[in-house]
Design an enzyme around this catalytic site. Sequence first.
Site, PDB file in Angstrom:
ATOM      1  N   ASP A 202     -12.154  40.457-100.391  1.00 30.25           N
ATOM      2  CA  ASP A 202     -13.511  40.623-100.891  1.00 30.25           C
ATOM      3  C   ASP A 202     -14.033  42.034-100.632  1.00 30.25           C
ATOM      4  O   ASP A 202     -13.786  42.623 -99.581  1.00 30.25           O
ATOM      5  CB  ASP A 202     -14.417  39.605-100.191  1.00 30.25           C
ATOM      6  CG  ASP A 202     -15.848  39.673-100.651  1.00 30.25           C
ATOM      7  OD1 ASP A 202     -16.112  39.337-101.816  1.00 30.25           O
ATOM      8  OD2 ASP A 202     -16.719  40.071 -99.837  1.00 30.25           O
ATOM      9  N   GLU A 277     -10.108  53.525-111.774  1.00 31.72           N
ATOM     10  CA  GLU A 277      -9.421  54.515-110.939  1.00 31.72           C
ATOM     11  C   GLU A 277      -9.368  54.065-109.479  1.00 31.72           C
ATOM     12  O   GLU A 277      -8.393  54.316-108.772  1.00 31.72           O
ATOM     13  CB  GLU A 277     -10.125  55.867-111.069  1.00 31.72           C
ATOM     14  CG  GLU A 277      -9.946  56.507-112.437  1.00 31.72           C
ATOM     15  CD  GLU A 277     -10.839  57.715-112.628  1.00 31.72           C
ATOM     16  OE1 GLU A 277     -10.318  58.848-112.537  1.00 31.72           O
ATOM     17  OE2 GLU A 277     -12.051  57.523-112.865  1.00 31.72           O
TER      18      GLU A 277
END
Length: 542
Positions: A202, A277
């Site tokens: 997470d 990215e």
Amino acid sequence: MTERDDPWRGAVVYQIYPRSFRDADGDGIGDLAGIVEKLPYVASLGVDAVWVSPFFASPMADFGYDVSDYKAVDPMFGTLADADRLIAEAHRLGLKVLVDLVFSHTSAEHPWFKASRVSREGEHADWYVWADPEPDGSPPNNWLSVFGGGAWAWEPRRRQYYLHHFLAQQPKLNLRHPAVLDAVCEIADWWMARGVDGFRLDAVDFMLHDPTLADNPPYPEKRIALRPYNMQLHAHDLAHPETGDVLARLRAVMDSRPGSFAIAEVGSEPTRVSPVERAEFYTAQCGDDRRLHMAYTLGLMKGTGSAEALRTSVAHVETHIDDGWLCWAFSNHDVERVASRWGDGSPAAAKLFNALLLSLRGAVCVYQGEELGLTEAEVPVERLRDPYGITYYPHFKGRDGSRTPMPWRRNAAHAGFTEARSGEPWLPVPPEHRAAAVDVQEADPDSVLAAWRRFVGWRRTQPALTRGSLALLPAAEPVLAFERGGQDGALLVCLFNLSASPAEAAVPSAAVAAEGHGWPTPAPDAAGRVALPAWGAWFGRR
């Protein structure tokens, strides 16, 4: 994205949100026993693994994403014995199990934080991110919380502020502290020793920040946003390059357990680099620099669903994901369901987005209920549970609309989610979801569920879809077109009409309709075009 033989690269992962999947004990909240009960259904979907959202001990300020004990099951979900039974039954059915580890922060009720907050001395004093106030008593910088307000909370016993990127009850762990990193790696290894096959990690963006605590600059485009958090460029409070070192440590632990894999969650926040990215950075596999196996991004999910927007997203992924690997996801427990967000809520739209999801290059994560084509639920304000939505209602209604209970049986109480002894389930079952219940769709060969099963079964027979290359094809709005290529040199043409109106699309020369996927297979006309119905798809070979 580099092609390798790792089996997880073509995996389909099914996300289970335990509170809303199936309640076996009748308290109105889903539990691990309920998941075990329904695992045969999950296996029937043709998926490879399940990702189970947090079921650890927690005060539930953020519904389990505030962990107070990583090695204990919260009583509302069951016991460690139930977790062991879930793992064993999943393995018996041929499913791998990923658990959701939250290592960017803990609950304020975690023993580590209770020890840290009382003194600047002691074993746990520096296990969290603490900072002195400014001379005027204000917080050390301008960082803001995702859920509203500042990102710093005052602790009078230490005369310092602690960092929290979300709720004040979710203090930020100091993962630069060697003992903290050792502790979280030990937790990961402990769960793998119990049989877990990997993790969804997470909030990876929030693991490390700029240690100088520099102020964030304003967002380049001047705006007054609903959330002040969106008025900053998050250049310093998240996605620090040293995050790669943390992920490499976790990867080393996982590599000691062959066959394990992990998925990183990448946020949609504007930083100095795009979410895609960042996904590449978090999954880099260059030489000895081995990070996580794959990542998905909320940035893709929160974009628009037009053909042009998705074409841009796919092109961006193909340009920027080189040695890493992407896990495609269109929905999860944090965003509006895709049938409502990108579609018109119809079963046809749901079928189309499921087929598209399963056709993109990378692994796939599907959220519970997407195989049924569930729409976003309208939860009455008095039934809202999400603190995020309660804060910003009515302009933003939070995440409850995607978290309502799974409908198992149309005519059962609470659609078969629970046989609650009294009262209502934790969130209401929308009336419109009853018509999409599992028992209804399993009796209908034209249902969204039937279409999911046909297509995922066909996908398993198509190496081009599970591992092959992807090349975008020219197409006009509202059509998204691309080819998937296999090692045998054959090309699979994939056309998708992302609209509620009929459309036409050009078919590459020499392409002929493919069979077995469950979609109409008209032959191209003399001009080399095929007619696509509303929310229609076409697949061919050349």
